[in-house]
Every structure is written in structure tokens, then in C-alpha cells.
Design an enzyme around this catalytic site. Structure first.
Site, PDB file in Angstrom:
ATOM      1  N   ASP A 137     -13.516   2.275  10.575  1.00 36.10           N
ATOM      2  CA  ASP A 137     -13.902   2.252   9.159  1.00 36.10           C
ATOM      3  C   ASP A 137     -14.208   0.822   8.707  1.00 36.10           C
ATOM      4  O   ASP A 137     -13.660   0.341   7.729  1.00 36.10           O
ATOM      5  CB  ASP A 137     -12.805   2.880   8.292  1.00 36.10           C
ATOM      6  N   LYS A 157       0.846  -1.193   0.000  1.00 41.29           N
ATOM      7  CA  LYS A 157       0.000   0.000   0.000  1.00 41.29           C
ATOM      8  C   LYS A 157       0.870   1.227   0.000  1.00 41.29           C
ATOM      9  O   LYS A 157       1.710   1.413   0.863  1.00 41.29           O
ATOM     10  CB  LYS A 157      -0.911   0.003   1.221  1.00 41.29           C
TER      11      LYS A 157
END
Ligand SMILES: *[C@@H]1O[C@H](CO)[C@@H](O)[C@H](O)[C@H]1NC(C)=O
Ligand SMILES: *[C@@H]1O[C@H](CO)[C@@H](O)[C@H](O)[C@H]1NC(C)=O
Ligand SMILES: *[C@@H]1O[C@H](CO)[C@@H](O)[C@H](O)[C@H]1NC(C)=O
Ligand SMILES: *[C@@H]1O[C@H](CO)[C@@H](O)[C@H](O)[C@H]1NC(C)=O
Ligand SMILES: *[C@@H]1O[C@H](CO)[C@@H](O)[C@H](O)[C@H]1NC(C)=O
Ligand SMILES: *[C@@H]1O[C@H](CO)[C@@H](O)[C@H](O)[C@H]1NC(C)=O
Ligand SMILES: *[C@@H]1O[C@H](CO)[C@@H](O)[C@H](O)[C@H]1NC(C)=O
Ligand SMILES: *[C@@H]1O[C@H](CO)[C@@H](O)[C@H](O)[C@H]1NC(C)=O
Ligand SMILES: *[C@@H]1O[C@H](CO)[C@@H](O)[C@H](O)[C@H]1NC(C)=O
Ligand SMILES: *[C@@H]1O[C@H](CO)[C@@H](O)[C@H](O)[C@H]1NC(C)=O
Ligand SMILES: *[C@@H]1O[C@H](CO)[C@@H](O)[C@H](O)[C@H]1NC(C)=O
Length: 835
Positions: free
Chosen positions: A646, A550
Site C-alpha cells: 500500500d 494508531k
């Protein structure tokens, strides 16, 4: 018709609007000027570090739709700016922090080839010129409209940036100077070009462009002369020379000839109908793609231009798919080889990145034209199918090319025999494609010009010397090869050892990688797995191990803070949490390396976007239990209590056997055990936000709520907010409320599932009850995650008296008129996991 004054920037004779860019402190300055109505003699300065900064703004009419804005835009690492028109969701005023800017899409830009540095200015001068200048005064771009009595600047409802005069006549508009995007309502007129950018990180125009010619839509790669790779003809009557325009409308790219009746296109390239805001972009790989705002992200809904299926195997027919000179075979790129020779005329530009193409080993030299020869490639197809000159013969064609130094290759094709052959020469050779000739209705050959090394063409009298030399050379190269071979083998051994060491030093703790290493292992970030709110995830390989890397966009965080967070995250290990293997913190680059999850994220499996088979009930139950266990660990079992903040299907990843693991701790905020309530600023994703976000009393129970939404989505096989549904059922939560009241819960169970209603109805309803428990408005009435796990394991049953007035923070937000209350903090943590 001019829209309301609210969207206009007026200029009086003396007035000067100067907008100064500053990227200094990432703190909101607190006194944002009210841009649309700002008095223009004021000098606007902002230092809030926004990555996207609107100057004028206009909402699109669609529900949940983003807005058009003109202003400044930077892409990570946010060192250079564009003056651009973009589509973005401005929930929080006129700025967007860097973490959110990949939700903003640039649809036009003034200075894509020369981005601006810090503190540059945009100025609408007194005499009506819109000018971009660097801080040192250097002119970067100008609309060249001085003296044309410009009265103001505005953005239209289609996203057109317009400079208009006192009579409201358009003096200059961005639609006349398209970049790489068309938005609905925009036309590409004859002579205009859409130009792709060079790469995902380089804004500069590449050689690929699309244009409108009198008889249709064409796409070229711009060598000299240009080479055609796509055409869509509207009329084959060559004598008809009408200007054409191509207009992007809802549902089609319509091609018009001027002579035709107004309003009726001559031909349409059908596109998916717009459910929401759309745009079309000519991309760096030559594809023209249609994107649509799905309510919370941009999704690609169509790859617009299609090559013939026969030739376009694995996209091999696109001109830059393999770079120059390389041959594309089933998506792989290889350099052309001579049939029976050990030596080769071409070598990869970069051994590790085959898709960058090949280069001649000996560069072609116009001084040594007598050493030019052809390398013959058979069963190879070249994309440029434009008119080919009739050749007298194959040899004439090749001779002509040998005489002209700028010729780099000859394409020859015939239908029956050489006598009906056609020939074309090209000055630049782009990707070639291997093809089974029986699939074509003609026989293609490609002759690549190569430069022989001087010795190979030595005159006859020197032949003996040459042979001797060659023998010697052969022997010495043999020896060399052996030596090199031994060396390479040894090195490999050491390298292997190195890599093993990399992983073994501190078991469990994340490893530190260099940026170069990660760039290498992801093949220069070429295989994108997904894109999240915080950055993109790429596939990579470290040793034999597949990983997900990422790349965090615009990490402003200092190294120390980043390392501290990596350490925390790295120390959290659980079978239902995605493991962090390593990280990189080098200059402004921040990357995290995660274990690779082959089946991707849960949304792929429950929203049926890829026409997958529905998951069976048993798998769904296992996934739900896995998520619950992962969350339970974060909330109750690890050293520091962690709220994820989240939870959504995009952040739940699946391995080969559909074991689910939570990813993206990026928004997680560490909560001290003794201080169970923390006040924080709103974060997360619309659709999954608990109602207490509006009151800022945030505990880990917001995760329980989001978990409830996910559970509901897993059972119902759709998104909570799905704008493709009929209006009354856009929000699943509302649907649940109604069905719970009427005791018709069975109606919302995933219709695609084969076994849920027929075999497991009771269990499914029980699961829905659990979801409802988790969705209680009052956070204290929701179960803890350990309780959820107990319910799932059958040890406890769901509480009986449930409040069924479910609310979602999102429905409240969209109902309110003052979104700036919910601004996300620019200082939000930027760590996040793969999607
Ligand atoms: C120009 O547009 C503005 C804003 O809509 C309007 O107020 C004004 O009357 C228009 N002027 C003319 C001459 O049409
Ligand atoms: C803008 O100027 C007008 C008069 O020219 C004045 O009445 C108004 O208060 C000013 N607005 C701001 C925000 O300064
Ligand atoms: C830009 O402006 C800010 C604030 O005025 C200042 O701190 C910074 O040094 C400036 N940058 C440059 C490159 O001049
Ligand atoms: C403005 O004029 C300059 C110099 O002639 C030219 O380079 C530039 O492309 C022009 N800008 C636009 C937007 O046409
Ligand atoms: C961007 O691409 C252009 C060519 O298309 C190249 O000249 C330029 O160096 C590239 N810029 C960067 C920063 O890589
Ligand atoms: C082609 O276009 C020309 C000019 O418009 C016209 O005279 C001619 O009849 C057309 N031919 C055909 C075959 O349509
Ligand atoms: C596009 O057209 C379809 C069908 O006519 C319609 O349902 C849809 O609302 C339109 N989309 C927009 C954004 O206008
Ligand atoms: C360049 O285009 C690609 C798609 O072709 C896109 O992904 C990328 O974001 C663009 N880059 C910029 C800086 O706009
Ligand atoms: C390949 O080798 C054969 C036999 O040695 C020879 O006749 C032929 O010309 C060679 N082909 C090429 C392209 O060199
Ligand atoms: C060589 O080829 C180029 C490109 O095809 C062409 O423009 C040029 O006129 C040719 N030169 C000669 C001398 O034929
Ligand atoms: C080539 O093909 C054409 C048409 O099939 C035929 O008339 C001609 O004789 C052929 N020529 C040779 C040399 O075979």
C-alpha cells in the site's frame, strides 16, 4: 417519479422481511442473497461479520461516487448496530468489512441512542410497520406506520429512505426525521432539528442542535431554556411569520420563506460547489462541516457556520469547546479563578483533560441559598447573545438571580454606562471566553453563582472561633501542603524512573502499554492526526517524547496473532521506516505507538491542500531516495521479504528535516524468500494498484509500480486520480501515456515548482523515465528496488526501451461491471501504521 423496482423492497399482504443481524463468525457465508430482488417471504440471515451491511442500495450518479444504502452499520469495536442510511463505496457486494467502514458515512439512523445488539431483527411487517427488535423481542424503534397500507420500502436518489403505499404516495420518510446530517436535496423544515452526537465514539444525541425558525437558521445548546450560539437571519421583519425551510443544494444552504416565489431562495449561505458526493454534518463540537468524497477518502471542504472573527478566536466562541464553566483562552481551557484569593471556587472535572470543563468545588445547593454569592469575571465573553432583558440595574439583575435557585449565572453588558445595561440569566454555564473588551462594542461582565462553604458565612459572634479555626486550619494545611509536596516530588521521581524503564527494558523491541496509559497520553484520543483505512491516528506524549498512536478499528484478530505481527514489525528497523515504539492489546483494543513525524504525510506537501510552498527539487529528490531505500530494505535486506502493498503518499511520513519514512505496514504480507510469488486477494488503494492485481500473481513488484505512481505524483504535484481536473486529465497515468508518446513530458512537470523546469529539466526528465520504468505493465520488466536506488545514486541509467502503454488496475476496475471479483478479505491483517 418512482425509480426502478430494483431499489424497492415490496411487501405483499403475507410477506415478512426479517433481517437478522449476526456478528458471529468473520467469514463470508458464501450465499449472499440478492437483496434488491429477494423474495420477501424469505428470512434473510447473514453471518459474514460485515460492519456495514446494505439491505437496499442505490448508486449516486457521479463518477467514482459512492452509493446510498439502507442497512446495518456498526462502528468499532462493532458490538452495537444502527439501522441507518449511509453513503459508502460498495465495491464488493453488499457488505463492507470493518476495516473499511470508516469510509462509510451514516447520514441517517433510526436508533442512534439505543444501538442494537447481536442478532437483532429488522422487520417490515405485513401491516406495513418497519420495526427494529432486539433478539429478546424488545421493541427498539418503529416507523409507526402499521395500518397505513405500506407497499414497500425504497431509497431515493437523494438518499431518502421511503415507505410508500400502493399509489406510490410517501407514507413515511427518513428526511422527515433528520439526525445530524443533510445531504444535497434534503431540507430542514421548521420544527426539525439536526442534533449533534455526543462524541466521536458516542452516537447519543448531545445538547447541541440546529433548527429553522420563522426568520432564519439557529443553533442552540439545549439547556432549559436553550442558549443560542449561532443564528443566520433571513429577514429582520419580526411580524413576518412564514414557515421557513433550509435546503442543502449544490453550492449553498438556501433559506426559503414560503411566501417567496418557488425556486428562489431568500438567502443563501454559499458553500463550495460539489465536485462529487457531499454531506453536511452538525458535529459534537457545534461546528457544521461540509464533507466531500475526493475519490478515495472523505475530506472536510468547509466549516460552514462562522462566528464573528472578533469573538471567535481559536474557536473559543463555541459553547462546548471547554466544557462547563471553563474559560477558553487561545484554545486553552482554564477554570475561573477569584482575583485575590488563594482558594478557588472551581476545579477541573479532570485534571488531565482541561477541555472537559470545571465544576464548583462546593455544589450549589437550593437548601443553602443564603450562602450563594457571585464570582465576578471581567473581560469574559459568553456566547449566548440572544435577546437580553433590559435591566433596571446591575444589582437588580444580580439580586434576581440570587432569589432564583435555578439561575446559575448573570450576564450583564452595557454600552455607555449601567443605565443602558442589559442582563440575562442562565441556568447552565457552558464555555466562557476571555476577550479584550475593546474588541466588542459593549462592556461585558459575567457573574457566576457560587456556593460558599458553610463556615465562611458564619455569624459574627462566632467570628473569633472562626479566626482561630482558620489559623489552625491554615497551619495544618501548610504542613499538609509540605508533606504532599514532598510526596509528589518523590512520586514524580519514581514515575520518571518508571517511564524510563518502560523504554529501556528491551532496546529496539516495542513496549507494551496499557490502554489507560495510552488514553492518558493522548488526552483521551483528542488530537487526531489522521484517519486511515484501518483506524485513526492520534497525537500523544509519553514522557517528553511525542508519539503517534494508531487505534486500529475493529481488531478482530486474536491477541496471539496480533502480538506475532507486532513482534515482526517491531523487529524491522531502518532509518527510512517509521519506528514502532510500542503497542497495546487489551480486551478488544489494539493500538500501535509510533514515533512522531512532525511534518505529517507526503500528500500534504505535494497536493498543495494547505497552500504550502512547493518543495524544491533537491528536497523532492531526497524524499524519493528515502522512499526507495525504505522499500529496498523491506524487499531485499531484511530477514523476511516484505511487500508493503500500500505504497502511497499518505503512507510516507516526513520528519522535521523532510527525511521520508514509510509507514503502514498494515497491508504488508510476508513473503517467504524461497516462494517469491504469492496469491493474495486484492488490497491497496485505487490509483496505486499495479495491473497484475487483476490476475492475482502478486510479488513485491507491485510496490515498485506504486512507487512509480508516487514518484510521478511528486514530480507532477498532483494526485494520480484527481477528479477536480478536466475529464481528459483525471488520471495522471493516462496523461503520462500521451505525453510520453508525443515526447512532451515536460508538460506534466509541477507548474507550481520554481526550479524544476528552469534549472533541473534534464534531471527531472530522467526521473520521469525512472517512474515510467517502474510503471511497466509487466512486473518482470520493472526494476528491483535496489536497481532503483542505484539509478537514483547515479550508478546505473534507466533502461532504454520502455513500454509506454501504462495501465492502472483502477482504470480496469471502473470499466468492469462485476466488482465483486475484487472483494477484500474480511480476514485481512489489521495492523497498520500512522498516516
Ligand atoms: C409506482 O412505482 C413503480 C416503480 O417505479 C411503477 O412500476 C408503478 O407503475 C408506480 N405506480 C403508480 C400507481 O404510479
Ligand atoms: C421469487 O418468486 C417468484 C414467484 O413468486 C419466483 O418465480 C422466483 O423464482 C423467486 N425468486 C427467488 C430468488 O426465489
Ligand atoms: C446470534 O446468532 C449466531 C448464529 O445463529 C449465534 O451463534 C449467536 O450465539 C447468536 N448470538 C446471540 C447473542 O444470541
Ligand atoms: C413511534 O411511536 C412511539 C410511541 O408513541 C414513539 O416513541 C416513537 O418516537 C415513534 N417513532 C417515530 C419514528 O415517530
Ligand atoms: C453517551 O452520551 C450520553 C449523554 O450524551 C451519556 O448519557 C451516555 O452514558 C454516553 N454513553 C457512553 C457509552 O459513553
Ligand atoms: C413586515 O411584514 C408584514 C407582514 O408580512 C408587512 O405587513 C410589513 O409591511 C413588513 N414590514 C417591513 C418593514 O417590511
Ligand atoms: C455542482 O455545480 C457545479 C457548477 O454548476 C457543477 O460543475 C457540478 O458538476 C455540480 N455538482 C454536482 C454533484 O452536480
Ligand atoms: C459523531 O460525530 C462525529 C463528528 O461530530 C463523528 O466524527 C463521529 O464519527 C460520529 N460518531 C458516530 C458513531 O457516528
Ligand atoms: C481583593 O483585595 C482587595 C484588597 O485586599 C479588596 O479590597 C478587594 O475587595 C478584594 N477583591 C475581591 C474580589 O475579593
Ligand atoms: C427561575 O428561573 C427560571 C429560568 O430562568 C425560570 O424559568 C423560572 O420561572 C424562575 N423562577 C422564578 C420563581 O422566577
Ligand atoms: C449614561 O449614559 C447616557 C448616554 O450617554 C447619559 O445620558 C447618562 O447621563 C449617563 N448616566 C450616568 C449616570 O452617567
Amino acid at each position: 417519479m418512482r425509480p426502478a423496482n430494483l431499489f424497492c423492497l415490496d411487501v405483499t399482504t403475507m410477506a415478512v422481511v426479517a433481517v437478522v443481524l449476526a456478528t458471529a463468525a468473520p467469514s463470508v457465508s458464501g450465499q449472499l442473497p440478492d437483496y434488491p430482488t429477494a423474495n420477501l417471504s424469505t428470512r434473510i440471515t447473514y453471518t459474514d461479520g460485515s460492519a456495514v451491511r446494505a439491505i437496499i442500495l442505490r448508486s449516486t450518479q457521479t463518477l467514482y461516487g459512492p452509493s446510498f444504502a439502507a442497512g446495518f452499520f456498526c462502528a468499532p469495536p462493532c458490538q452495537a448496530f444502527l439501522f441507518a442510511v449511509f453513503i459508502a463505496n460498495f465495491n464488493s457486494g453488499y457488505g463492507l468489512p470493518l476495516e473499511e467502514n470508516n469510509m462509510a458515512r451514516v447520514i441517517w439512523s433510526a436508533n442512534r441512542a439505543s444501538p442494537l445488539g447481536e442478532n437483532a431483527t429488522l422487520e417490515l411487517t405485513g401491516d406495513g410497520d418497519l420495526v427494529l427488535r432486539e433478539i429478546d423481542g424488545r421493541l427498539v424503534w418503529s416507523s409507526n406506520t402499521s395500518g397505513q397500507s405500506v407497499a414497500g420500502m425504497q431509497i431515493t436518489e437523494h438518499g431518502n429512505l421511503v415507505l410508500f403505499d400502493q399509489r406510490n404516495a410517501t407514507v413515511w420518510q427518513s428526511f422527515d426525521h433528520p439526525t445530524d446530517v443533510l445531504v444535497p436535496g434534503q431540507s430542514l423544515l421548521q420544527g426539525m432539528k439536526l442534533r449533534a452526537n455526543t462524541s466521536t465514539t458516542n452516537w447519543t444525541e448531545s445538547k447541541l442542535y440546529m433548527t429553522v425558525l420563522p426568520d432564519g437558521l439557529y443553533a442552540y445548546v439545549g439547556s432549559k431554556p436553550p442558549q443560542l450560539y449561532y443564528k443566520y437571519l433571513v429577514d429582520t421583519n419580526k411580524s413576518r411569520k412564514d414557515p421557513t425551510r433550509v435546503t442543502f443544494t449544490n453550492g449553498s444552504l438556501s433559506i426559503f420563506l414560503q411566501s417567496t416565489q418557488a425556486g428562489k431562495p431568500d438567502k443563501r449561505i454559499a458553500l463550495p460547489e460539489a465536485k462529487s458526493t457531499q454531506y453536511i454534518r452538525l458535529e459534537y463540537d457545534g461546528h457544521l462541516r461540509l464533507y466531500e468524497w475526493s475519490g478515495f477518502e472523505w475530506t472536510m471542504v468547509s466549516d460552514v457556520i462562522h462566528m464573528d472573527d472578533v469573538i471567535d478566536v481559536d474557536n473559543c466562541a463555541f459553547p462546548t469547546v471547554c466544557g462547563e464553566y471553563a474559560i477558553c483562552t487561545g484554545g486553552q481551557c482554564i477554570c475561573p479563578l477569584q482575583t485575590n484569593s488563594s482558594s478557588s471556587y472551581f476545579q477541573p472535572v479532570d485534571e488531565r483533560k482541561a477541555n472537559l470543563g470545571c465544576a464548583p468545588v462546593t455544589p450549589i445547593s437550593c437548601q443553602e441559598m443564603k450562602n450563594h454569592q457571585f464570582l465576578t469575571l471581567t473581560d469574559v465573553y459568553y456566547f449566548d447573545g440572544s435577546i437580553i432583558t433590559n435591566a433596571k440595574s446591575r444589582d437588580d439583575c444580580k439580586q434576581a438571580c440570587l432569589k432564583n435557585c435555578s439561575c446559575r449565572a448573570v450576564l450583564f453588558r452595557y454600552y455607555h454606562n449601567d443605565s443602558d445595561g442589559e442582563c440575562k440569566s442562565v441556568t447552565e454555564v457552558f464555555s466562557l471566553q476571555s476577550i479584550q473588551p475593546e474588541k466588542l462594542h459593549y462592556n461585558p461582565s459575567v457573574y457566576l453563582k457560587v456556593q460558599l462553604p458553610p463556615s465562611a458565612s458564619a455569624p459574627t459572634q462566632k467570628r473569633i472561633k472562626v479566626i482561630l479555626g482558620a489559623t489552625l486550619a491554615a497551619i495544618s494545611s501548610l504542613v499538609l501542603v509540605i508533606i504532599v509536596g514532598i510526596y509528589v516530588r518523590r512520586r514524580r521521581k519514581y514515575q520518571k524512573l518508571d517511564e524510563e524503564l518502560d523504554f529501556d527494558i528491551l532496546p529496539g523491541m516495542p513496549m507494551r502499554f496499557s490502554f489507560e496509559k495510552l488514553r492518558e497520553c493522548t488526552e483521551d484520543f483528542s488530537k487526531k492526526l489522521g484517519e486511515g483505512g484501518f483506524g485513526s491516528v492520534f497525537e500523544g506524549k509519553i514522557g517528553e517524547k511525542r508519539v503517534a498512536v494508531k487505534r486500529l478499528d475493529g481488531a478482530r484478530q486474536g491477541k496471539k496473532e496480533f502480538l506475532a505481527e507486532v513482534e515482526t514489525i517491531g523487529s524491522i528497523e531502518h532509518i527510512n521506516l517509521v519506528k514502532v515504539i510500542g503497542f497495546c492489546a487489551e480486551k478488544s483494543n489494539r493500538l500501535l505507538v509510533y514515533e512522531y513525524m512532525p511534518r505529517g504525510s507526503l500528500d500534504r506537501w505535494i497536493y498543495y491542500r494547505h497552500n504550502n510552498a512547493p518543495l524544491d527539487w533537491c528536497t523532492r529528490c531526497r524524499i524519493i531516495l528515502d522512499i526507495a531505500k525504505g522499500l529496498c530494505y523491506l524487499h531485499e535486506e531484511c530477514r523476511q521479504k516484505i511487500a508493503h502493498l500500500d505504497i502511497k503518499p499518505q503512507n510516507i511520513l516526513l520528519d522535521e528535516k523532510f527525511n521520508a519514512k514509510l509507514a503502514d505496514f498494515g497491508l504488508s504480507k510476508l513473503i517467504d524468500r524461497d516462494q517469491s510469488k504469492v496469491v493474495t486477494v486484492m488490497r491497496g488503494t485505487p490509483g496505486y494498484l499495479a495491473p497484475e492485481w487483476l490476475t492475482s500473481q502478486i510479488t513485491e513488484k507491485v510496490d515498485v509500480y506504486s512507487f512509480g505512481v508516487v514518484l510521478l505524483e511528486i514530480i507532477c504535484g498532483r494526485k494520480n486520480i484527481d477528479i477536480s481536473q478536466p475529464e481528459e486529465s483525471v488520471q495522471l497515468i493516462n496523461l503520462l501515456r500521451g505525453k510520453a508518446k508525443d515526447n512532451e513530458l515536460i508538460d506534466i512537470i509541477d507548474k507550481k515548482s520554481t526550479d524544476m523546469v528552469s534549472h533541473h529539466q534534464e534531471e527531472v526528465i530522467k526521473m520521469l523515465k525512472l517512474a515510467m520504468w517502474c510503471l511497466q505493465n509487466e512486473s518482470s520488466r520493472r526494476p528491483s528496488m535496489s536497481m532503483v536506488v542505484k539509478v537514483l545514486e547515479g550508478a546505473v541509467s534507466v533502461e532504454n526501451c520502455l513500454d509506454c502503454r501504462f495501465v492502472n488496475a483502477n482504470s480496469v476496475i471502473s470499466a468492469q461491471d462485476n466488482p465483486s471479483t475484487y472483494s477484500a478479505p474480511p480476514s485481512a491483517s489489521i495492523l497498520s501504521g500512522p498516516r
